[in-house]
Design a protein around this motif. Structure first.
Motif, PDB file in Angstrom:
ATOM      1  N   ILE A 148      -4.557  49.628   8.118  1.00 56.55           N
ATOM      2  CA  ILE A 148      -5.004  48.231   8.033  1.00 56.55           C
ATOM      3  C   ILE A 148      -5.437  47.752   9.413  1.00 56.55           C
ATOM      4  O   ILE A 148      -6.537  47.194   9.591  1.00 56.55           O
ATOM      5  N   HIS A 149      -4.571  47.963  10.401  1.00 56.77           N
ATOM      6  CA  HIS A 149      -4.875  47.509  11.761  1.00 56.77           C
ATOM      7  C   HIS A 149      -6.141  48.166  12.295  1.00 56.77           C
ATOM      8  O   HIS A 149      -7.051  47.486  12.796  1.00 56.77           O
ATOM      9  N   GLY A 156     -14.409  44.980  14.141  1.00 59.96           N
ATOM     10  CA  GLY A 156     -14.709  44.071  15.244  1.00 59.96           C
ATOM     11  C   GLY A 156     -13.959  42.765  15.160  1.00 59.96           C
ATOM     12  O   GLY A 156     -14.273  41.816  15.899  1.00 59.96           O
ATOM     13  N   LEU A 157     -12.954  42.690  14.276  1.00 54.21           N
ATOM     14  CA  LEU A 157     -12.158  41.486  14.165  1.00 54.21           C
ATOM     15  C   LEU A 157     -11.239  41.383  15.370  1.00 54.21           C
ATOM     16  O   LEU A 157     -10.566  42.340  15.737  1.00 54.21           O
ATOM     17  N   ASP A 158     -11.195  40.220  15.997  1.00 57.26           N
ATOM     18  CA  ASP A 158     -10.427  40.055  17.228  1.00 57.26           C
ATOM     19  C   ASP A 158      -8.967  39.703  16.957  1.00 57.26           C
ATOM     20  O   ASP A 158      -8.062  40.462  17.237  1.00 57.26           O
ATOM     21  N   GLY A 159      -8.723  38.517  16.425  1.00 51.10           N
ATOM     22  CA  GLY A 159      -7.353  38.044  16.259  1.00 51.10           C
ATOM     23  C   GLY A 159      -6.921  38.072  14.807  1.00 51.10           C
ATOM     24  O   GLY A 159      -7.476  37.363  13.969  1.00 51.10           O
ATOM     25  N   PHE A 160      -5.934  38.897  14.491  1.00 48.54           N
ATOM     26  CA  PHE A 160      -5.384  38.923  13.148  1.00 48.54           C
ATOM     27  C   PHE A 160      -3.918  39.303  13.241  1.00 48.54           C
ATOM     28  O   PHE A 160      -3.470  39.896  14.221  1.00 48.54           O
ATOM     29  N   THR A 161      -3.159  38.946  12.207  1.00 47.57           N
ATOM     30  CA  THR A 161      -1.726  39.197  12.200  1.00 47.57           C
ATOM     31  C   THR A 161      -1.348  39.963  10.941  1.00 47.57           C
ATOM     32  O   THR A 161      -1.671  39.532   9.825  1.00 47.57           O
ATOM     33  N   LEU A 265       4.684  52.206  14.507  1.00 49.28           N
ATOM     34  CA  LEU A 265       3.475  51.479  14.880  1.00 49.28           C
ATOM     35  C   LEU A 265       3.357  51.376  16.394  1.00 49.28           C
ATOM     36  O   LEU A 265       2.256  51.475  16.954  1.00 49.28           O
ATOM     37  N   ASP A 266       4.489  51.191  17.051  1.00 49.20           N
ATOM     38  CA  ASP A 266       4.482  51.160  18.512  1.00 49.20           C
ATOM     39  C   ASP A 266       4.053  52.517  19.068  1.00 49.20           C
ATOM     40  O   ASP A 266       3.263  52.589  20.019  1.00 49.20           O
ATOM     41  N   ALA A 267       4.553  53.602  18.454  1.00 46.80           N
ATOM     42  CA  ALA A 267       4.160  54.948  18.886  1.00 46.80           C
ATOM     43  C   ALA A 267       2.674  55.198  18.676  1.00 46.80           C
ATOM     44  O   ALA A 267       2.042  55.943  19.435  1.00 46.80           O
ATOM     45  N   PRO A 271      -0.762  47.107  18.894  1.00 43.01           N
ATOM     46  CA  PRO A 271      -0.190  46.041  19.734  1.00 43.01           C
ATOM     47  C   PRO A 271       0.910  45.271  19.014  1.00 43.01           C
ATOM     48  O   PRO A 271       0.736  44.866  17.863  1.00 43.01           O
ATOM     49  N   GLN A 272       2.018  45.058  19.685  1.00 42.38           N
ATOM     50  CA  GLN A 272       3.144  44.370  19.070  1.00 42.38           C
ATOM     51  C   GLN A 272       2.804  42.936  18.678  1.00 42.38           C
ATOM     52  O   GLN A 272       3.362  42.404  17.715  1.00 42.38           O
ATOM     53  N   ASN A 273       1.879  42.316  19.407  1.00 39.31           N
ATOM     54  CA  ASN A 273       1.555  40.918  19.093  1.00 39.31           C
ATOM     55  C   ASN A 273       0.706  40.770  17.835  1.00 39.31           C
ATOM     56  O   ASN A 273       0.415  39.654  17.410  1.00 39.31           O
ATOM     57  N   ARG A 274       0.292  41.895  17.246  1.00 37.96           N
ATOM     58  CA  ARG A 274      -0.471  41.831  15.999  1.00 37.96           C
ATOM     59  C   ARG A 274       0.405  42.091  14.775  1.00 37.96           C
ATOM     60  O   ARG A 274      -0.103  42.086  13.652  1.00 37.96           O
TER      61      ARG A 274
END
Length: 464
Positions: A148-149, A156-161, A265-267, A271-274
């Motif tokens: 998904i990420h 090209g999507l910048d900010g998503f959670t 996901l970290d491995a 990015p953790q902020n997403r």
């Protein structure tokens, strides 16, 4: 005359939207394939019993099914598919001996729902699904989130959670209340929290007949307190859930699963902020049994989720005795495009090629055809204008369609085997370039334009 409008909830898609749409689809296919997912296709029309079997979909979805009846057919026998997951379960149940497991597939196609049309919501829309069937591994859960990420980033999507939860945590909480038998109704009510707010959900949870949830007021408030506190960074939320449900084995499994997924996901470099945990995330479909996913674009949450999914370990049991656990997600292409259009982030172009080759009045059309063929053979898309009208009108056509360059060969240029190259946006023109330099000249000019576009200010996007 017949009114040419389309039916409510449906729409025509013009080239200006279809071209970026096709590019997104190509990007998604490449991303899915890079993880080892292979393509399949299933029919748009399925037998009704396949789509409406117990556990195949929530009552709300089943009410939106489009029935299909041909002349002489049996009413209620066939229907249009409402998603791509239930057809996948049928497909795997039928072909599992040939496919083997784990089986990783992607499918992109239209699905149909008779829901009320709204912004970003259509009765026919395209889903882009990917699933892994035949494994309960947490690696497959984490990979689904990673795909998904990576897919949204590649578009090209910048900010998503990306929000994560595990159904087992909510199961544990409801079991501790002694109301696990009402899980489906409770989760469907909880899934509306973002739409109708706390008081609206509280009303549904404590209703005596209309929803089937029928929780006590204390249990309903405790549930809503739990999910409202359960939003945020991974470890903080999971520690809170452990403190509340440490003695419940099912909830502990869900908490451990989410913790492992976050580590994986970290491995993978996500990015953790997403990534965030949302213990109220339930997903409305009954067939989810473990991890669930939902993704929104920062600042554009009103459009709802642009990607969602989860683990469904029992779905294939509708069609086969063999247990076939699975996990997957879907990217809602149409909602994403509608969002990007409103955010003015959707590239606009009515052409699929960068070069227009003009047809100059009085010049043999074979010259234009020959030069365009050379460009295509070199991997550069080129369109020949079909009529020898005025060059000004041809240049206007190229500018309006979104061509970047125009190749112009008049009588003098044809005699000397040279061409003029015009940058349509600026009208700058290089004259007298030798035919032998055609491919290199075009590549160089396109490179200059790409560098210029890369340094232009980015318009306000989905982050804002």
């Amino acid at each position: 005359m017949i009114d040419p409008r389309v039916a409510s909830g449906l729409r025509d898609i013009p080239p200006s939207a279809m071209i970026p749409r096709e590019r997104m689809l190509e990007t998604l296919r490449k991303t899915f394939a890079s993880f080892g997912f292979v393509p399949i296709e299933t029919p748009h029309i399925e037998r009704m019993e396949v789509l409406t079997g117990k556990g195949a979909g929530s009552d709300e979805v089943l009410r939106q099914i489009f029935e299909v009846t041909n002349k002489g057919g049996t009413p209620g026998e066939l229907a249009l598919r409402f998603d791509l997951t239930v057809p996948l379960a049928r497909f795997v149940a039928r072909h599992v001996d040939q496919l083997g497991t784990p089986f990783k597939r992607y499918a992109i196609g239209s699905v149909f729902r008779g829901e009320r049309p709204a912004k970003g919501r259509f009765r026919e829309f395209t889903q882009c699904d990917f699933d892994t069937v035949g494994t309960e591994s947490v690696v497959a859960d984490a990979e689904t989130a990673q795909v998904i990420h990576d897919s949204l980033a590649a578009i090209g999507l910048d900010g998503f959670t990306l929000c994560l939860n595990n159904r087992k945590i909510l199961d544990g909480l409801l079991d501790s209340f002694g109301v696990i038998d009402r899980k489906s109704a409770v989760l469907r009510a909880l899934d509306k929290l973002g739409k109708i707010g706390r008081e609206g959900v509280l009303s549904e949870l404590t209703a005596t007949e209309s929803t089937g949830a029928t929780l006590s007021d204390d249990h309903a408030r405790a549930l809503l307190d739990f999910v409202e506190q359960g939003k945020g960074s991974g470890e903080t939320v999971l520690t809170m859930a452990e403190d509340r449900l440490s003695s419940h084995a099912t909830a502990a499994e869900g908490i451990a699963n989410l913790r492992q997924v976050l580590e994986l996901l970290d491995a993978a470099g996500v990015p953790q902020n997403r990534v965030t945990i949302d213990l109220g995330l339930a997903r409305g479909l009954d067939y989810y049994t473990g991890i669930v996913f939902e993704t929104t674009v920062d600042g554009w949450e009103r459009f709802g989720s642009i990607s969602s999914g989860g683990r469904y370990d029992d779905l294939a049991s509708l069609y086969i005795k063999r247990r076939l656990p699975g996990v997957g997600a879907s990217i809602g292409l149409d909602r994403l495009i509608a969002l990007m259009e409103e955010a003015k982030r959707l590239p606009t172009s009515a052409t699929t090629v960068p070069v227009l080759v003009a047809q100059f009045p009085g010049v043999n059309p074979g010259t234009s055809v020959r030069l365009a063929a050379r460009l295509r053979a070199a991997g550069i898309g080129a369109e020949v204008y079909p009529e020898p009208i005025s060059i000004g009108k041809q240049m206007g056509y190229g500018s309006n369609r979104g061509h970047k360059l125009a190749v112009i060969v008049g009588p003098d240029e044809d005699a000397n085997q040279v061409f003029n190259l015009r940058m349509l946006a600026t009208r700058h023109e290089d004259k007298g370039l030798a035919w032998s330099t055609l491919e290199d000249s075009i590549r160089s000019a396109l490179g200059i334009l790409e560098q210029h576009e890369a340094h232009e200010p980015t318009p306000p996007g989905p982050t804002g």
